[in-house]
Motif scaffolding. Structure first.
Motif, PDB file in Angstrom:
ATOM      1  N   ASN A   1       0.814  -1.217   0.000  1.00 60.36           N
ATOM      2  CA  ASN A   1       0.000   0.000   0.000  1.00 60.36           C
ATOM      3  C   ASN A   1       0.848   1.269   0.000  1.00 60.36           C
ATOM      4  O   ASN A   1       0.512   2.240  -0.670  1.00 60.36           O
ATOM      5  N   GLU A   2       1.921   1.259   0.752  1.00 61.03           N
ATOM      6  CA  GLU A   2       2.693   2.487   0.942  1.00 61.03           C
ATOM      7  C   GLU A   2       3.794   2.680  -0.093  1.00 61.03           C
ATOM      8  O   GLU A   2       3.908   3.746  -0.690  1.00 61.03           O
ATOM      9  N   LYS A   3       4.597   1.683  -0.319  1.00 64.36           N
ATOM     10  CA  LYS A   3       5.760   1.819  -1.201  1.00 64.36           C
ATOM     11  C   LYS A   3       5.477   1.435  -2.649  1.00 64.36           C
ATOM     12  O   LYS A   3       6.142   1.919  -3.553  1.00 64.36           O
ATOM     13  N   LEU A   4       4.501   0.572  -2.860  1.00 65.13           N
ATOM     14  CA  LEU A   4       4.242   0.056  -4.210  1.00 65.13           C
ATOM     15  C   LEU A   4       2.828   0.380  -4.700  1.00 65.13           C
ATOM     16  O   LEU A   4       2.318  -0.269  -5.604  1.00 65.13           O
ATOM     17  N   HIS A   5       2.195   1.396  -4.116  1.00 62.89           N
ATOM     18  CA  HIS A   5       0.808   1.726  -4.465  1.00 62.89           C
ATOM     19  C   HIS A   5       0.627   1.980  -5.951  1.00 62.89           C
ATOM     20  O   HIS A   5      -0.386   1.607  -6.537  1.00 62.89           O
ATOM     21  N   ASP A   6       1.606   2.595  -6.595  1.00 64.68           N
ATOM     22  CA  ASP A   6       1.488   2.913  -8.018  1.00 64.68           C
ATOM     23  C   ASP A   6       1.404   1.665  -8.901  1.00 64.68           C
ATOM     24  O   ASP A   6       0.967   1.745 -10.039  1.00 64.68           O
ATOM     25  N   ARG A   7       1.763   0.510  -8.365  1.00 63.56           N
ATOM     26  CA  ARG A   7       1.673  -0.744  -9.127  1.00 63.56           C
ATOM     27  C   ARG A   7       0.263  -1.340  -9.121  1.00 63.56           C
ATOM     28  O   ARG A   7      -0.013  -2.292  -9.826  1.00 63.56           O
ATOM     29  N   GLN A   8      -0.616  -0.812  -8.284  1.00 57.46           N
ATOM     30  CA  GLN A   8      -2.014  -1.264  -8.203  1.00 57.46           C
ATOM     31  C   GLN A   8      -2.104  -2.778  -7.990  1.00 57.46           C
ATOM     32  O   GLN A   8      -2.766  -3.502  -8.730  1.00 57.46           O
ATOM     33  N   ILE A   9      -1.459  -3.252  -6.951  1.00 56.29           N
ATOM     34  CA  ILE A   9      -1.395  -4.682  -6.653  1.00 56.29           C
ATOM     35  C   ILE A   9      -2.678  -5.141  -5.977  1.00 56.29           C
ATOM     36  O   ILE A   9      -3.142  -4.538  -5.011  1.00 56.29           O
ATOM     37  N   VAL A  10      -3.250  -6.206  -6.517  1.00 57.95           N
ATOM     38  CA  VAL A  10      -4.448  -6.833  -5.964  1.00 57.95           C
ATOM     39  C   VAL A  10      -3.979  -7.991  -5.097  1.00 57.95           C
ATOM     40  O   VAL A  10      -3.519  -9.016  -5.607  1.00 57.95           O
ATOM     41  N   ALA A  11      -4.053  -7.818  -3.770  1.00 61.56           N
ATOM     42  CA  ALA A  11      -3.543  -8.839  -2.865  1.00 61.56           C
ATOM     43  C   ALA A  11      -4.181  -8.701  -1.491  1.00 61.56           C
ATOM     44  O   ALA A  11      -4.660  -7.628  -1.122  1.00 61.56           O
ATOM     45  N   ALA A  12      -4.163  -9.806  -0.761  1.00 61.73           N
ATOM     46  CA  ALA A  12      -4.672  -9.820   0.605  1.00 61.73           C
ATOM     47  C   ALA A  12      -3.985 -10.937   1.372  1.00 61.73           C
ATOM     48  O   ALA A  12      -3.442 -11.869   0.779  1.00 61.73           O
ATOM     49  N   ARG A  13      -4.049 -10.829   2.699  1.00 60.34           N
ATOM     50  CA  ARG A  13      -3.477 -11.898   3.518  1.00 60.34           C
ATOM     51  C   ARG A  13      -4.496 -12.430   4.514  1.00 60.34           C
ATOM     52  O   ARG A  13      -5.398 -11.711   4.954  1.00 60.34           O
ATOM     53  N   ALA A  14      -4.305 -13.691   4.825  1.00 67.35           N
ATOM     54  CA  ALA A  14      -5.067 -14.360   5.876  1.00 67.35           C
ATOM     55  C   ALA A  14      -4.040 -14.915   6.856  1.00 67.35           C
ATOM     56  O   ALA A  14      -2.995 -15.412   6.439  1.00 67.35           O
ATOM     57  N   VAL A  15      -4.314 -14.822   8.129  1.00 67.83           N
ATOM     58  CA  VAL A  15      -3.348 -15.280   9.125  1.00 67.83           C
ATOM     59  C   VAL A  15      -3.815 -16.585   9.761  1.00 67.83           C
ATOM     60  O   VAL A  15      -5.001 -16.898   9.784  1.00 67.83           O
TER      61      VAL A  15
ATOM     62  N   ASP B   1      -6.831 -25.257   1.807  1.00 69.87           N
ATOM     63  CA  ASP B   1      -8.245 -25.089   2.164  1.00 69.87           C
ATOM     64  C   ASP B   1      -8.438 -24.043   3.249  1.00 69.87           C
ATOM     65  O   ASP B   1      -9.395 -23.263   3.201  1.00 69.87           O
ATOM     66  N   GLU B   2      -7.551 -24.017   4.216  1.00 69.95           N
ATOM     67  CA  GLU B   2      -7.659 -22.984   5.248  1.00 69.95           C
ATOM     68  C   GLU B   2      -7.492 -21.597   4.638  1.00 69.95           C
ATOM     69  O   GLU B   2      -8.189 -20.660   5.029  1.00 69.95           O
ATOM     70  N   LEU B   3      -6.586 -21.460   3.679  1.00 72.34           N
ATOM     71  CA  LEU B   3      -6.396 -20.172   3.012  1.00 72.34           C
ATOM     72  C   LEU B   3      -7.644 -19.767   2.231  1.00 72.34           C
ATOM     73  O   LEU B   3      -8.062 -18.610   2.265  1.00 72.34           O
ATOM     74  N   LEU B   4      -8.266 -20.720   1.568  1.00 73.68           N
ATOM     75  CA  LEU B   4      -9.483 -20.431   0.797  1.00 73.68           C
ATOM     76  C   LEU B   4     -10.642 -19.973   1.674  1.00 73.68           C
ATOM     77  O   LEU B   4     -11.432 -19.124   1.270  1.00 73.68           O
ATOM     78  N   TYR B   5     -10.754 -20.545   2.868  1.00 69.24           N
ATOM     79  CA  TYR B   5     -11.935 -20.291   3.696  1.00 69.24           C
ATOM     80  C   TYR B   5     -11.681 -19.384   4.900  1.00 69.24           C
ATOM     81  O   TYR B   5     -12.589 -19.122   5.675  1.00 69.24           O
ATOM     82  N   ALA B   6     -10.474 -18.871   5.014  1.00 69.08           N
ATOM     83  CA  ALA B   6     -10.168 -17.954   6.114  1.00 69.08           C
ATOM     84  C   ALA B   6     -10.644 -16.546   5.776  1.00 69.08           C
ATOM     85  O   ALA B   6     -10.640 -16.138   4.613  1.00 69.08           O
ATOM     86  N   PRO B   7     -11.036 -15.788   6.792  1.00 67.43           N
ATOM     87  CA  PRO B   7     -11.333 -14.379   6.550  1.00 67.43           C
ATOM     88  C   PRO B   7     -10.038 -13.622   6.274  1.00 67.43           C
ATOM     89  O   PRO B   7      -9.010 -13.888   6.899  1.00 67.43           O
ATOM     90  N   LEU B   8     -10.096 -12.701   5.343  1.00 67.89           N
ATOM     91  CA  LEU B   8      -8.925 -11.901   5.026  1.00 67.89           C
ATOM     92  C   LEU B   8      -8.668 -10.918   6.159  1.00 67.89           C
ATOM     93  O   LEU B   8      -9.578 -10.211   6.596  1.00 67.89           O
ATOM     94  N   GLN B   9      -7.455 -10.875   6.613  1.00 68.68           N
ATOM     95  CA  GLN B   9      -7.089 -10.024   7.738  1.00 68.68           C
ATOM     96  C   GLN B   9      -6.695  -8.626   7.280  1.00 68.68           C
ATOM     97  O   GLN B   9      -6.902  -7.664   7.981  1.00 68.68           O
ATOM     98  N   LYS B  10      -6.146  -8.545   6.061  1.00 69.67           N
ATOM     99  CA  LYS B  10      -5.744  -7.244   5.528  1.00 69.67           C
ATOM    100  C   LYS B  10      -5.729  -7.324   4.010  1.00 69.67           C
ATOM    101  O   LYS B  10      -5.313  -8.326   3.445  1.00 69.67           O
ATOM    102  N   VAL B  11      -6.189  -6.261   3.348  1.00 67.76           N
ATOM    103  CA  VAL B  11      -6.242  -6.226   1.880  1.00 67.76           C
ATOM    104  C   VAL B  11      -5.586  -4.935   1.382  1.00 67.76           C
ATOM    105  O   VAL B  11      -5.527  -3.940   2.099  1.00 67.76           O
ATOM    106  N   THR B  12      -5.088  -4.970   0.163  1.00 63.83           N
ATOM    107  CA  THR B  12      -4.509  -3.745  -0.399  1.00 63.83           C
ATOM    108  C   THR B  12      -5.617  -2.746  -0.726  1.00 63.83           C
ATOM    109  O   THR B  12      -6.764  -3.122  -0.984  1.00 63.83           O
ATOM    110  N   LYS B  13      -5.248  -1.481  -0.730  1.00 68.38           N
ATOM    111  CA  LYS B  13      -6.214  -0.426  -1.048  1.00 68.38           C
ATOM    112  C   LYS B  13      -6.775  -0.602  -2.458  1.00 68.38           C
ATOM    113  O   LYS B  13      -7.958  -0.388  -2.696  1.00 68.38           O
ATOM    114  N   TYR B  14      -5.926  -1.002  -3.394  1.00 69.20           N
ATOM    115  CA  TYR B  14      -6.393  -1.188  -4.770  1.00 69.20           C
ATOM    116  C   TYR B  14      -7.408  -2.333  -4.862  1.00 69.20           C
ATOM    117  O   TYR B  14      -8.370  -2.241  -5.619  1.00 69.20           O
TER     118      TYR B  14
END
Length: 101
Positions: free
Chosen positions: A47-61, A67-80
């Motif tokens: 979000n901060e250093k690479l925002h101009d790249r418009q990266i579509v990404a999120a993380r789950a912890v 399967d856990e990755l597929l069904y986990a709630p996303l903990q943080k997502v990029t602004k884009y």
């Protein structure tokens, strides 16, 4: 060891990548538009250093397999991801990925 395999989610193709590292693993499900990943993903950097790249990404912890990755709630997502695809914190990973198609 690195394990890469194609996976299908409701007739849409994605790639699952599992990187085994000492004491941790990296888990990623991606297509040519974006990806979700385990907690190792630094969303703030995207979000901060690479925002101009418009990266579509999120993380789950706390996920340990595909399967856990597929069904986990996303903990943080990029602004884009929020702006372009409507991703939000708490959204299930599978739902986010399906919005890319």
């Amino acid at each position: 060891m690195i394990h890469v395999e194609p996976i299908w989610i409701e007739d849409h193709a994605f790639t699952f990548t599992h990187v085994e590292l000492p004491k941790t693993d990296l888990l990623i499900i991606s297509n040519d538009i974006g990806y979700i990943m385990c907690g190792a993903l630094d969303v703030d950097l995207l979000n901060e250093k690479l925002h101009d790249r418009q990266i579509v990404a999120a993380r789950a912890v706390g996920v340990r397999n595909r399967d856990e990755l597929l069904y986990a709630p996303l903990q943080k997502v990029t602004k884009y991801s929020e702006e372009k695809y409507g991703w939000y914190e708490g959204m299930i990973g599978k739902q986010a990925l399906l919005s890319l198609n």
